[in-house]
Design an enzyme around this catalytic site. Structure first.
Site, PDB file in Angstrom:
ATOM      1  CG  ASP A  91       6.029   4.633   3.938  1.00 34.39           C
ATOM      2  OD1 ASP A  91       6.203   3.403   3.899  1.00 34.39           O
ATOM      3  OD2 ASP A  91       6.931   5.439   4.234  1.00 34.39           O
ATOM      4  CG  HIS A 126       2.883  -5.350   2.137  1.00 34.07           C
ATOM      5  ND1 HIS A 126       3.185  -4.008   2.218  1.00 34.07           N
ATOM      6  CD2 HIS A 126       4.070  -6.006   2.261  1.00 34.07           C
ATOM      7  CE1 HIS A 126       4.493  -3.858   2.380  1.00 34.07           C
ATOM      8  NE2 HIS A 126       5.054  -5.055   2.415  1.00 34.07           N
ATOM      9  CG  LEU A 153     -10.752   8.319  -9.466  1.00 32.31           C
ATOM     10  CD1 LEU A 153     -10.348   9.710  -8.994  1.00 32.31           C
ATOM     11  CD2 LEU A 153     -10.772   7.347  -8.290  1.00 32.31           C
TER      12      LEU A 153
HETATM   13  C1  IPE Z   1       7.825   4.505  -0.934  1.00 36.23           C
HETATM   14  O1  IPE Z   1       7.859   3.885   0.297  1.00 36.23           O
HETATM   15  C2  IPE Z   1       7.155   3.653  -1.940  1.00 36.23           C
HETATM   16  C3  IPE Z   1       5.794   3.240  -1.643  1.00 36.23           C
HETATM   17  C4  IPE Z   1       5.023   3.633  -0.674  1.00 36.23           C
HETATM   18  C5  IPE Z   1       5.277   2.301  -2.569  1.00 36.23           C
HETATM   19  P1  IPE Z   1       9.211   3.318   0.931  1.00 36.23           P
HETATM   20  O2  IPE Z   1       8.846   2.896   2.288  1.00 36.23           O
HETATM   21  O3  IPE Z   1       9.825   2.320   0.051  1.00 36.23           O
HETATM   22  O4  IPE Z   1      10.130   4.615   0.971  1.00 36.23           O
HETATM   23  P2  IPE Z   1      11.475   4.891   1.766  1.00 36.23           P
HETATM   24  O5  IPE Z   1      12.462   3.870   1.339  1.00 36.23           O
HETATM   25  O6  IPE Z   1      11.174   4.800   3.225  1.00 36.23           O
HETATM   26  O7  IPE Z   1      11.836   6.290   1.375  1.00 36.23           O
HETATM   27  C1  IPE Z   2       4.553   0.825   2.063  1.00 36.97           C
HETATM   28  O1  IPE Z   2       4.765   0.325   3.329  1.00 36.97           O
HETATM   29  C2  IPE Z   2       4.335  -0.254   1.038  1.00 36.97           C
HETATM   30  C3  IPE Z   2       5.437  -0.434   0.070  1.00 36.97           C
HETATM   31  C4  IPE Z   2       6.520   0.279   0.013  1.00 36.97           C
HETATM   32  C5  IPE Z   2       5.273  -1.476  -0.899  1.00 36.97           C
HETATM   33  P1  IPE Z   2       6.206  -0.152   3.808  1.00 36.97           P
HETATM   34  O2  IPE Z   2       6.341  -1.591   3.489  1.00 36.97           O
HETATM   35  O3  IPE Z   2       7.251   0.741   3.272  1.00 36.97           O
HETATM   36  O4  IPE Z   2       6.095   0.037   5.372  1.00 36.97           O
HETATM   37  P2  IPE Z   2       7.240   0.537   6.352  1.00 36.97           P
HETATM   38  O5  IPE Z   2       7.686   1.863   5.850  1.00 36.97           O
HETATM   39  O6  IPE Z   2       8.340  -0.474   6.307  1.00 36.97           O
HETATM   40  O7  IPE Z   2       6.576   0.619   7.671  1.00 36.97           O
HETATM   41 MG    MG Z   3       8.050   2.466   3.968  1.00 38.72          MG
END
Ligand code: IPE
Ligand code: IPE
Ligand code: MG
Length: 245
Positions: free
Chosen positions: A17, A34, A128
């Protein structure tokens, strides 16, 4: 073995995240976050291989993430499609077996084709097990398992009276049936976000402030060091656990 020292986790799960906030911090569009994340996915896989971890499950795209802006979802899907095929040589070199877990029914046909190509290319690898969760949620998986279970009951392959946790588990997705030992979540968020809710029931949780594009092998090592200091009791007392070691 000292009571407080664990051996290495068998199954590590990661909620990668913070890509969006990483991008924002650098004044880039969210999608750059990303893209920047990919190198860290590669190094996390290599690290898991170096450490002889058996299963690594990465949360790449949750079912709730479809609600994001169309352009962001499109970029993510393109990245998954491209990276899965591009990384086949790396997976082969490292003897990694790829399994994409999640609902494939809503994925575009080109992405699906690339998933199948990458899974097929790595299916005989014996090192793995790398699970990548795309269009996945823990609740979705439990509903899916329940549907399979009901079909088994209707066709007399399963007896309702005999149903147990162990029996139910067999209806979960094959490559993620093993309980998670260590869950790592980056970016400082303290939640599970509908990840493997069944398999995480006794996992050790490790939350790290760094955004995923800043998460290095050293940070992964820190998580393992922390894990090895945890006392996993599984409901028992310290004395009982000590007696078992
Ligand atoms: C959870 O992250 C899903 C992934 C990392 C793929 P999100 O950023 O979507 O989660 P919330 O919405 O903050 O809980
Ligand atoms: C995690 O990073 C990737 C996905 C959920 C696909 P985020 O895109 O949720 O990044 P933040 O949480 O907005 O910083
Ligand atoms: Mg996120």
């Amino acid at each position: 073995m000292n009571i407080s020292s664990q051996s290495l986790p068998k199954h590590v799960a990661v909620i990668m995240d913070g890509n969006g906030r990483w991008a924002k911090k650098h004044f880039f569009p969210r999608t750059s976050g990303h893209k920047a994340a990919i190198k860290n996915v590669r190094s996390a896989i290599e690290f898991a291989v170096e450490k002889n971890i058996e299963i690594l499950t990465l949360f790449a795209f949750g079912r709730e993430n479809w609600q994001r802006p169309k352009q962001e979802v499109a970029t993510l899907m393109e990245l998954f499609s491209e990276v899965l095929v591009k990384e086949i040589p790396m997976m082969q070199e490292n003897n990694v077996k790829l399994c994409v877990v999640g609902d494939r029914s809503r994925l575009a046909s080109d992405i699906l084709a690339n998933i199948l190509q990458a899974e097929h290319a790595t299916k005989l690898n014996t090192g793995l097990i790398l699970n990548v969760a795309i269009d996945y949620s823990g609740q979705w998986e439990i509903v899916l398992a329940t549907k399979k279970l009901l079909k088994a009951i209707i066709s007399n392959q399963c007896d309702v009276e005999q149903l147990s946790e162990e029996c139910f588990e067999k209806f979960l997705i094959d490559s993620i049936q093993t309980p998670v030992d260590l869950l790592i979540r980056t970016s400082g968020e303290l939640r599970i976000s509908n990840f493997m809710i069944w398999q995480l029931s006794y996992a050790e949780l490790y939350f790290c402030q760094k955004y995923w594009p800043d998460f290095t092998k050293k940070d992964f090592q820190r998580a393992l060091d922390d894990y090895q200091l945890r006392k996993r009791r599984f409901g028992k007392t310290d004395e009982q656990v000590k007696g078992e070691t």
